[in-house]
Motif scaffolding. Sequence first.
Motif, short mmCIF file in Angstrom:
data_model
loop_
_atom_site.label_atom_id
_atom_site.label_comp_id
_atom_site.label_asym_id
_atom_site.label_seq_id
_atom_site.Cartn_x
_atom_site.Cartn_y
_atom_site.Cartn_z
N ASP A 1 5.26 -0.87 -3.42
CA ASP A 1 5.15 1.00 -3.18
C ASP A 1 4.18 0.58 -2.28
N ALA A 2 3.09 -0.49 -1.08
CA ALA A 2 2.58 -0.08 -0.20
C ALA A 2 2.43 -1.84 0.82
N VAL A 3 2.35 -0.99 1.65
CA VAL A 3 2.40 -1.84 2.92
C VAL A 3 1.08 -2.88 3.09
N GLU A 4 1.04 -4.29 2.74
CA GLU A 4 -0.18 -4.79 2.83
C GLU A 4 -0.48 -5.54 4.09
N ASP B 1 -4.11 9.32 18.10
CA ASP B 1 -4.98 7.88 17.96
C ASP B 1 -4.97 7.62 17.00
N ALA B 2 -4.85 7.66 15.64
CA ALA B 2 -4.94 6.29 14.86
C ALA B 2 -3.97 6.98 13.74
N ILE B 3 -4.19 6.57 12.12
CA ILE B 3 -3.62 6.34 11.27
C ILE B 3 -4.57 6.78 10.41
N ARG B 4 -5.05 7.27 9.85
CA ARG B 4 -5.26 8.39 8.80
C ARG B 4 -5.56 8.42 7.42
N ALA B 5 -6.21 7.90 7.11
CA ALA B 5 -6.16 7.88 5.43
C ALA B 5 -6.73 8.75 4.59
N ASN B 6 -5.36 9.66 3.24
CA ASN B 6 -6.45 10.71 2.93
C ASN B 6 -7.61 10.45 1.74
N GLU B 7 -8.07 9.94 1.18
CA GLU B 7 -8.18 9.47 0.06
C GLU B 7 -10.03 9.20 0.58
N SER B 8 -9.76 8.00 1.59
CA SER B 8 -10.94 7.43 1.64
C SER B 8 -12.42 8.40 1.39
N ARG B 9 -12.30 9.94 1.90
CA ARG B 9 -14.16 10.31 2.02
C ARG B 9 -14.10 11.24 0.55
N LEU B 10 -13.35 11.29 -0.76
CA LEU B 10 -12.94 10.99 -1.70
C LEU B 10 -13.69 10.51 -2.40
N ILE C 1 -6.08 0.91 -2.51
CA ILE C 1 -4.80 1.44 -1.26
C ILE C 1 -5.27 2.61 -1.11
N TYR C 2 -3.76 3.33 -0.04
CA TYR C 2 -4.41 4.28 0.93
C TYR C 2 -3.05 4.85 1.17
N SER C 3 -2.88 6.27 1.93
CA SER C 3 -1.97 6.61 1.86
C SER C 3 -2.42 7.13 2.73
N SER C 4 -1.07 7.99 4.38
CA SER C 4 -1.12 7.40 5.94
C SER C 4 -0.89 9.23 5.60
N ARG C 5 -1.78 10.44 6.42
CA ARG C 5 -1.13 11.41 6.24
C ARG C 5 0.14 11.54 6.93
N THR C 6 0.21 13.09 6.01
CA THR C 6 1.80 13.05 6.99
C THR C 6 1.09 13.99 8.43
N ASP C 7 0.20 14.58 8.88
CA ASP C 7 -0.17 15.16 10.13
C ASP C 7 -0.73 13.95 11.20
N SER C 8 0.82 13.38 11.02
CA SER C 8 -0.36 12.50 11.79
C SER C 8 -0.51 12.68 13.30
N ALA C 9 -2.14 11.72 13.22
CA ALA C 9 -2.59 11.94 14.61
C ALA C 9 -2.70 11.09 15.73
N ASP D 1 4.00 9.63 7.46
CA ASP D 1 4.44 10.20 6.53
C ASP D 1 3.45 9.84 4.92
N GLY D 2 2.33 9.36 4.84
CA GLY D 2 2.37 9.17 3.86
C GLY D 2 3.25 7.85 3.25
N LYS D 3 3.10 7.25 3.91
CA LYS D 3 3.51 6.04 3.71
C LYS D 3 2.33 4.74 3.50
N ARG D 4 2.23 4.14 1.68
CA ARG D 4 0.71 3.78 1.14
C ARG D 4 0.62 1.93 1.94
N PHE D 5 -0.66 1.71 1.16
CA PHE D 5 -1.15 0.93 2.76
C PHE D 5 -2.49 0.09 1.85
#
Length: 356
Positions: free
Chosen positions: A241-244, A273-282, A263-271, A348-352
């Motif tokens: 369910d995620a990309v290694e 210059d970068a792939i932003r992780a949804n969960e890291s700050r939390l 394990i993170y998911s990419s934000r759906t409001d894609s930047a 678009d929310g893809k996990r990695f």
Amino acid sequence: MCFGFSVYFGLDNTKEENIELLKSAYKLGFTRIFSSLHIPEANYEVLKTEVKDFFKLAKEYNMDIISDISPNTFKFLELENMDLKGLKELGVKTIRIDFGYTVEEISTMSKNDFDIGIQLNASTVTKEFLEELDKLNPDYKNIDALHNFYPRVNTGISEECMIQKNNLLKDRKIKISAFVQSNNRKRSPMKDGLPTLEDHRGIEVKVAANHLFAIGNDGVFIGDSLPSMKELEELSSLNKDAVELRIKLKTGEQTCIELLKNIYSSRTDSARDAIRANESRLLLNEKKIKADNTTDKKYGDITIDNSGYFRYMGELQIVLSNLKEDERTNVVASILQEDLYLLKYIKDGKRFYFKI
């Protein structure tokens, strides 16, 4: 839907090797077995004596035996054509429709009373075929799809073709699997590997499987006769369910290193210059991140914002452009060159997740 292997009775392996493969794969969490019962090169006298013992043990393990069928398959198994009850008693849980059946028969079989799944050939489905099937109201909950493998060099399908076929199937919520080759014992008579994608011919099992999951497949089968224990272990270690992403560390800051283990998911409001992780700050849990290695950033670098970025502290990004240094941002790792191509699928929310 997850991991599977293949068995070809009367061909390359002895009965004992097939049984040992079954036991090893079962211990590693493999749940599905693809079995072809009409290979022209197979020794059918040997095949007949081995099938039932193997199927019996797989049934005891509650593994999903997939058998490709045609009218000839039923005849070989000494069953009446479309005798799904007889297949069920042998231990077959899923039948892959190969040739010789109409759209009407496929729809009818999908609504069987024996809890037997129906599997379509994902590589050959067309929009027209599926629209005809739609009209007959099949039980799509009982249908999945598996791509072909391709024994001859240069005949494997392209990624573009796979994605197009997969999109047709996903519109109907059909789960999809594909094959990767083994580099241990390749199946006769060609012995050039049995991948679905031509790009994967000669590629390591884990690398090819990670790519298949990245582009949206739900399961992966090893196509060749006798995968090595290492190949089985590496495939079973993947998260489907995620990309290694394999990385090289560039920091000793312990909070950053701990963040790289999630394990993170990419934000759906894609930047841009970068792939932003949804969960890291939390995930910081009130820990502080010290400034460390705040250098220029290159494509494929992984950054985590330090305490200088205030409420953005803990923001994890994968850089998609070359960017200037910023004392508020730590460069904590870089993705290995061989895995950079995977970044285009993480949106678009893809996990990695990262493999250090």
